[in-house]
Design a protein around this motif. Structure first.
Motif, PDB file in Angstrom:
ATOM      1  N   UNK A 176      -0.533  -1.767   5.485  1.00  0.00           N
ATOM      2  CA  UNK A 176       0.710  -2.021   4.977  1.00  0.00           C
ATOM      3  C   UNK A 176       1.168  -0.664   4.227  1.00  0.00           C
ATOM      4  N   UNK A 177       0.421  -0.034   3.370  1.00  0.00           N
ATOM      5  CA  UNK A 177       0.455   1.275   2.940  1.00  0.00           C
ATOM      6  C   UNK A 177       0.806   2.250   3.686  1.00  0.00           C
ATOM      7  N   UNK A 181       4.210   4.724   4.294  1.00  0.00           N
ATOM      8  CA  UNK A 181       4.168   6.247   4.336  1.00  0.00           C
ATOM      9  C   UNK A 181       3.165   6.878   3.377  1.00  0.00           C
ATOM     10  N   UNK A 182       1.951   5.805   2.916  1.00  0.00           N
ATOM     11  CA  UNK A 182       1.195   6.116   2.128  1.00  0.00           C
ATOM     12  C   UNK A 182      -0.410   6.523   2.755  1.00  0.00           C
ATOM     13  N   UNK A 183      -1.117   7.487   2.041  1.00  0.00           N
ATOM     14  CA  UNK A 183      -2.106   7.723   2.944  1.00  0.00           C
ATOM     15  C   UNK A 183      -3.149   6.729   2.512  1.00  0.00           C
ATOM     16  N   UNK A 184      -4.501   6.967   3.585  1.00  0.00           N
ATOM     17  CA  UNK A 184      -5.557   6.220   3.311  1.00  0.00           C
ATOM     18  C   UNK A 184      -6.527   6.582   2.203  1.00  0.00           C
ATOM     19  N   UNK A 185      -7.185   5.680   1.402  1.00  0.00           N
ATOM     20  CA  UNK A 185      -6.968   4.393   1.503  1.00  0.00           C
ATOM     21  C   UNK A 185      -5.844   3.750   0.648  1.00  0.00           C
ATOM     22  N   UNK A 186      -5.085   2.653   1.350  1.00  0.00           N
ATOM     23  CA  UNK A 186      -3.935   2.130   0.857  1.00  0.00           C
ATOM     24  C   UNK A 186      -4.172   1.307  -0.343  1.00  0.00           C
ATOM     25  N   UNK A 187      -5.407   0.564  -0.383  1.00  0.00           N
ATOM     26  CA  UNK A 187      -5.652  -0.437  -1.409  1.00  0.00           C
ATOM     27  C   UNK A 187      -5.052  -0.059  -2.827  1.00  0.00           C
ATOM     28  N   UNK A 207      -3.155   2.216  -4.011  1.00  0.00           N
ATOM     29  CA  UNK A 207      -1.687   2.567  -3.989  1.00  0.00           C
ATOM     30  C   UNK A 207      -0.898   1.458  -3.969  1.00  0.00           C
ATOM     31  N   UNK A 208      -1.267   0.518  -3.149  1.00  0.00           N
ATOM     32  CA  UNK A 208      -0.560  -1.005  -3.313  1.00  0.00           C
ATOM     33  C   UNK A 208      -0.684  -1.536  -4.507  1.00  0.00           C
ATOM     34  N   UNK A 209      -1.685  -1.281  -4.876  1.00  0.00           N
ATOM     35  CA  UNK A 209      -2.112  -1.937  -6.478  1.00  0.00           C
ATOM     36  C   UNK A 209      -1.157  -1.195  -7.458  1.00  0.00           C
ATOM     37  N   UNK A 210      -1.063  -0.004  -7.480  1.00  0.00           N
ATOM     38  CA  UNK A 210      -0.165   0.693  -8.296  1.00  0.00           C
ATOM     39  C   UNK A 210       1.241   0.451  -8.119  1.00  0.00           C
TER      40      UNK A 210
END
Ligand code: AMP
Ligand code: MG
Length: 323
Positions: A160-161, A165-171, A173-176
């Motif tokens: 999903x991240x 358009x967000x880089x790996x790892x996305x977890x 970034x999704x949390x933020x």
């Protein structure tokens, strides 16, 4: 006694030495994809290029003469990565004449969690990139009471991240992003019996993002839905098994919202919630070293001919001979 542990089932190449009490030293060299998600061949190439250096660093802190057993992560995981780890471990065992122990990666997450918390007989929620399982011990085996029917929750968050358009790892970034989300949009909540599924949820969240909903609200709605599914199954396992401890392990376990939801559920039921320190949550060499030590002390040695990579290695297949 001291054990050397080598982890490298997926993204994190990590080597550690532990004794019965604590982690003595750990060095990690994570593979970070240049773009997209984890590419198995690239990850294994990374591991084979870097592992020599990590082993040298470890031996400069704890000389090989002081090490009693060499433990390695035998599976489950990405085949090419597992083969690098197994080959290097076999080489070390042969060259230095040390016993070898092949460790189940999921079992190691559970045991390091029990080691570094006071949880005794918990229902474990193991949430990582490739795996999502609800595990509890029955007699001499750990059993999986519920698990994902398709992809792991970490993989779902990363997908999903990436789509947004967000880089790996996305977890993380999704949390933020989710922390800033305000509006909840309904997404497919998929629990079937004791199992759950995330790939339809990812697709629906991607559609939601395409329809113009903000990243923050998509992330928030996704987390609330996916984590509620995980908490529901964990709670049901607690009730069925009549247990009163929950242990959270795996990289996604670092998520504060997931921890909060589990803590609330535990409080409601009069159960205790446990999570190991963050550096031992995600994939790490110390969990392999510790579990290898435990196995070795209870008679396990892996003969060379059985030390091959096991990409589909299940936790149930290991007989647990310790308390
Ligand atoms: P593991 O395979 O156990 O090392 O876990 C790796 C997974 O954990 C990846 O999919 C990450 O995106 C995910 N992850 C790491 N930190 C967080 C976090 N704070 N919230 C959600 N997922 C996370
Ligand atoms: Mg893992």
């Amino acid at each position: 006694m001291k054990a050397l542990g080598i982890e490298g089932t997926a993204w994190n190449l990590s080597v550690a030495v532990v004794d019965e009490k604590d982690v003595i030293v750990m060095f990690s060299d994570p593979y970070i994809p240049k773009e997209g998600g984890i590419h198995p061949r690239e990850a294994s190439q990374h591991h084979s290029e870097r592992i020599g250096e990590l082993i040298k660093k470890i031996f400069s802190v704890v000389p090989i003469e002081e090490i009693d057993v060499i433990a390695f992560s035998q599976g489950p995981g990405l085949g090419p990565c597992l083969r690098v780890v197994a080959t290097v471990s076999r080489f070390l065992a042969l060259k230095f004449n040390k016993p070898l122990v092949g460790v189940n990666h999921c079992l190691a997450h559970v045991e390091v969690g029990r080691w570094k918390t006071t949880a005794k007989n918990p229902v474990t929620l193991y949430v990582s990139g490739g795996n999502s399982q609800v595990i509890a011990r029955r007699g001499n085996r750990y059993r999986v009471f519920g698990e994902t029917l398709d992809i792991g929750i970490g993989n779902a968050l990363d997908k999903l991240a990436r789509y947004m358009g967000l880089s790996h790892p996305g977890g993380p970034k999704i949390e933020a992003l989710a922390r800033k989300g305000k509006n909840y949009y309904e997404l497919p909540y998929v629990v079937k019996g004791m199992d759950f599924s995330f790939s339809g949820l990812v697709t629906a969240a991607q559609r939601l993002y395409d329809s113009g909903v903000s990243k923050e609200d998509v992330a928030f709605s996704f987390q609330e839905t996916a984590f509620a599914m995980l908490v529901e199954v964990t709670e049901r396992a607690l009730a069925y098994l009549d247990l009163n401890e929950v242990l959270l392990v795996g990289g996604v376990g670092a998520n504060q919202r997931l921890q909060e939801m589990l803590r609330i559920m535990c409080e409601d039921r009069g159960a205790k919630f446990y999570a190991p320190p963050k550096e031992l949550m995600g994939d790490n060499g110390a969990m392999i070293a510790y579990t290898g030590l435990l196995m070795y002390k209870h008679g396990y040695v892996t003969p060379l001919e059985d030390s091959y990579a096991k990409p589909d290695f299940r936790i149930e297949s290991v007989e647990v001979l310790w308390d």
